[in-house]
Design a protein around this motif. Sequence first.
Motif, PDB file in Angstrom:
ATOM      1  N   ASP A 144       0.812  -1.227   0.000  1.00 31.36           N
ATOM      2  CA  ASP A 144       0.000   0.000   0.000  1.00 31.36           C
ATOM      3  C   ASP A 144       0.842   1.272   0.000  1.00 31.36           C
ATOM      4  O   ASP A 144       0.278   2.377  -0.051  1.00 31.36           O
ATOM      5  CB  ASP A 144      -0.925   0.020   1.226  1.00 31.36           C
ATOM      6  CG  ASP A 144      -1.995  -1.052   1.168  1.00 31.36           C
ATOM      7  OD1 ASP A 144      -2.290  -1.522   0.051  1.00 31.36           O
ATOM      8  OD2 ASP A 144      -2.533  -1.423   2.237  1.00 31.36           O
ATOM      9  N   THR A 145       2.150   1.137   0.033  1.00 31.02           N
ATOM     10  CA  THR A 145       3.030   2.306   0.132  1.00 31.02           C
ATOM     11  C   THR A 145       2.787   3.342  -0.972  1.00 31.02           C
ATOM     12  O   THR A 145       2.733   4.552  -0.683  1.00 31.02           O
ATOM     13  CB  THR A 145       4.507   1.871   0.125  1.00 31.02           C
ATOM     14  OG1 THR A 145       4.735   0.999   1.242  1.00 31.02           O
ATOM     15  CG2 THR A 145       5.429   3.073   0.230  1.00 31.02           C
ATOM     16  N   PRO A 146       2.627   2.940  -2.240  1.00 29.76           N
ATOM     17  CA  PRO A 146       2.355   3.953  -3.277  1.00 29.76           C
ATOM     18  C   PRO A 146       1.099   4.774  -2.982  1.00 29.76           C
ATOM     19  O   PRO A 146       1.050   5.972  -3.298  1.00 29.76           O
ATOM     20  CB  PRO A 146       2.182   3.117  -4.549  1.00 29.76           C
ATOM     21  CG  PRO A 146       2.937   1.858  -4.296  1.00 29.76           C
ATOM     22  CD  PRO A 146       2.771   1.587  -2.837  1.00 29.76           C
ATOM     23  N   PHE A 147       0.105   4.144  -2.366  1.00 28.31           N
ATOM     24  CA  PHE A 147      -1.136   4.861  -2.061  1.00 28.31           C
ATOM     25  C   PHE A 147      -0.931   5.856  -0.907  1.00 28.31           C
ATOM     26  O   PHE A 147      -1.575   6.904  -0.862  1.00 28.31           O
ATOM     27  CB  PHE A 147      -2.252   3.873  -1.731  1.00 28.31           C
ATOM     28  CG  PHE A 147      -2.553   2.910  -2.843  1.00 28.31           C
ATOM     29  CD1 PHE A 147      -2.852   3.373  -4.112  1.00 28.31           C
ATOM     30  CD2 PHE A 147      -2.508   1.536  -2.632  1.00 28.31           C
ATOM     31  CE1 PHE A 147      -3.116   2.492  -5.151  1.00 28.31           C
ATOM     32  CE2 PHE A 147      -2.771   0.650  -3.651  1.00 28.31           C
ATOM     33  CZ  PHE A 147      -3.077   1.129  -4.928  1.00 28.31           C
ATOM     34  N   TYR A 148      -0.028   5.516   0.018  1.00 28.83           N
ATOM     35  CA  TYR A 148       0.293   6.465   1.088  1.00 28.83           C
ATOM     36  C   TYR A 148       1.000   7.691   0.505  1.00 28.83           C
ATOM     37  O   TYR A 148       0.777   8.824   0.964  1.00 28.83           O
ATOM     38  CB  TYR A 148       1.189   5.810   2.144  1.00 28.83           C
ATOM     39  CG  TYR A 148       0.576   4.615   2.827  1.00 28.83           C
ATOM     40  CD1 TYR A 148      -0.771   4.605   3.165  1.00 28.83           C
ATOM     41  CD2 TYR A 148       1.338   3.482   3.118  1.00 28.83           C
ATOM     42  CE1 TYR A 148      -1.334   3.496   3.789  1.00 28.83           C
ATOM     43  CE2 TYR A 148       0.775   2.375   3.733  1.00 28.83           C
ATOM     44  CZ  TYR A 148      -0.562   2.391   4.069  1.00 28.83           C
ATOM     45  OH  TYR A 148      -1.127   1.304   4.678  1.00 28.83           O
ATOM     46  N   ILE A 149       1.829   7.454  -0.487  1.00 29.29           N
ATOM     47  CA  ILE A 149       2.513   8.570  -1.152  1.00 29.29           C
ATOM     48  C   ILE A 149       1.496   9.450  -1.873  1.00 29.29           C
ATOM     49  O   ILE A 149       1.548  10.689  -1.804  1.00 29.29           O
ATOM     50  CB  ILE A 149       3.568   8.035  -2.143  1.00 29.29           C
ATOM     51  CG1 ILE A 149       4.671   7.277  -1.381  1.00 29.29           C
ATOM     52  CG2 ILE A 149       4.155   9.171  -2.978  1.00 29.29           C
ATOM     53  CD1 ILE A 149       5.669   6.578  -2.270  1.00 29.29           C
ATOM     54  N   ILE A 150       0.544   8.802  -2.560  1.00 34.44           N
ATOM     55  CA  ILE A 150      -0.519   9.556  -3.244  1.00 34.44           C
ATOM     56  C   ILE A 150      -1.315  10.381  -2.242  1.00 34.44           C
ATOM     57  O   ILE A 150      -1.622  11.554  -2.475  1.00 34.44           O
ATOM     58  CB  ILE A 150      -1.450   8.590  -4.013  1.00 34.44           C
ATOM     59  CG1 ILE A 150      -0.696   7.954  -5.189  1.00 34.44           C
ATOM     60  CG2 ILE A 150      -2.703   9.316  -4.506  1.00 34.44           C
ATOM     61  CD1 ILE A 150      -1.467   6.854  -5.891  1.00 34.44           C
ATOM     62  N   LEU A 151      -1.643   9.763  -1.105  1.00 39.77           N
ATOM     63  CA  LEU A 151      -2.393  10.488  -0.071  1.00 39.77           C
ATOM     64  C   LEU A 151      -1.580  11.660   0.477  1.00 39.77           C
ATOM     65  O   LEU A 151      -2.127  12.733   0.742  1.00 39.77           O
ATOM     66  CB  LEU A 151      -2.781   9.538   1.066  1.00 39.77           C
ATOM     67  CG  LEU A 151      -3.596  10.159   2.215  1.00 39.77           C
ATOM     68  CD1 LEU A 151      -4.913  10.720   1.688  1.00 39.77           C
ATOM     69  CD2 LEU A 151      -3.860   9.130   3.307  1.00 39.77           C
ATOM     70  N   GLY A 152      -0.273  11.450   0.639  1.00 40.02           N
ATOM     71  CA  GLY A 152       0.582  12.544   1.104  1.00 40.02           C
ATOM     72  C   GLY A 152       0.562  13.722   0.149  1.00 40.02           C
ATOM     73  O   GLY A 152       0.478  14.882   0.564  1.00 40.02           O
TER      74      GLY A 152
END
Length: 552
Positions: free
Chosen positions: A191-199
């Motif tokens: 899920d790391t890419p999605f955390y980056i998107i959310l950031g």
Amino acid sequence: MLKNCTHIIQSALKSDIISIQTSFYFILPIIGLLLVHFISKYIFKREVEHAISSILSSLSRKNGLIKQVKIYFPLITAPITVGFGGSVGLLGPAVASGAALSSSISTLFHVNSKNRVLFIGCAAAGAIAAVFKSPLAGLVFAVEVFSLDLTLASLLPLLLASVSSIITSYFFLGDEVLFRFEVIEKFDIMDTPFYIILGIATAIASIYFTKMYFIIQRFFNRFSTALQKLVIGGIAIGIMLYFIPPLYGEGLGFINNLLRGDHLTALGKTPFDEHINNIWIVIALIAGITVFKAIAMTTTLAAGGNGGIFIPTMVMGSALGTVVSKIINNLGIGFQVSEANFTLLGMAGLIAGVLHAPLTSIFLIAEITTSYELFVPLMITTAISFIISKNKIEHTIYTQELAEKGHLLTHDKDQTVLTLMNLEGCIETNFITVQPDHTLKHLLSEAVAKSNRNIFPVIDSSNVLIGIVSLNTIREIMFDNSLYHTTTVDMLMTPVITYIDYEQDNANSAMRKFQDTGAWNLPVIKNEKYYGFISKSKLLTAYRRKLINFTR
């Protein structure tokens, strides 16, 4: 007091005693703002101020001295604002009231200015800790927002303030908490890419939030009277509440419903209920809250309401986190993320971006969830949000105005000491003035002979500074009798190019002017009139003394 008073007002407005249908909620903000206006003008006889900004201003310009009236002023006006539908938070007024109380206590016990700042920081830590039952978040908030030095001398009082406030909160409210949530879905590396998107999304939202705040404030500043602001702001808030009911009040219930995954209850009754079964309509409505929460909050404050921005920031962040997670889950790309976790991460990202308080956001969410399972996602989201927003907007809503005036306290000790310095103590007024039509003889007999200074300010009949005569300039001709009656001061003076403005300049800007000009003395102008001189040596001596006192 803030919480219970607000609850009583909201319960009364929704009860059979005051039967007001949801469709008529749009009139409530105007009533609330009117009440706040009359209480402020006729009872307290003072304007509503932004809580944290006014505290920071008191710390930098008044050595932390806050008027006692500010202890109870927020306790009355903030619940009325929020209870009648104002889209602001109660945390800012809680901090403001506690800070005023701390300032009064420090004055009572003759506490010095440095420790008075720590007293006020303890009030802020206690308010955060009591509201969220999160002692570490309260401590870190005080350090990040009030630029306190985290030393052993400050750490222990901050911890004691946080712990004692939580104990008091438990005594009155039991184990009741604003958010009750337990992390079930753990951190997944995929899920790391999605955390980056959310950031990135929270950073953009933070920039939007801050810019919208100043745009709306400038718009309302165009109106000449408080009643004009009140009516226009009240109508605007009412219209937004009619179409988006979750904007009513603080919005804590909205956050809790999102954390439970109950988006229908979170949205409430809207004009779009017949389309609510379409998930993309739901996403659009929640996204609307992300957009309009900042507008509703700022409109409430600009129209004369009393409240804070911390809780609205969390509401906006929770909505954005939910929107991002629902889009990911409904795009059909084969990924499913935890919507509740993203709701929490969205709150953290907005706090980090809007308030420039990444550590506060991390510890707050960690303590709310009583778990450190989301620590890695929190660090990713908040770091990205903070870096992008800080790079785009250097100062926060709290600090922008103070920074423009050069009154902002920071973790830079040199800058802070210069900000805290008072120029008044550095100004010397024992210079003998002369006028441009005075002769050389008058200059020598009435000024040079009677002064131990080597510069003489030249003023006109209105006490306006028009030039300076230096002893070095007249040294070669001062004994030439033939020039005594033919040479006048205006022939000897040099024009003033650089001066220190008493109202506009502070120690920092004065020091910069000395550095840029290489001068040893600079004149001071007050209300466009000559006032005195500041010497570089006097300023540096005052700086050294202030630095010693500050770092003890």
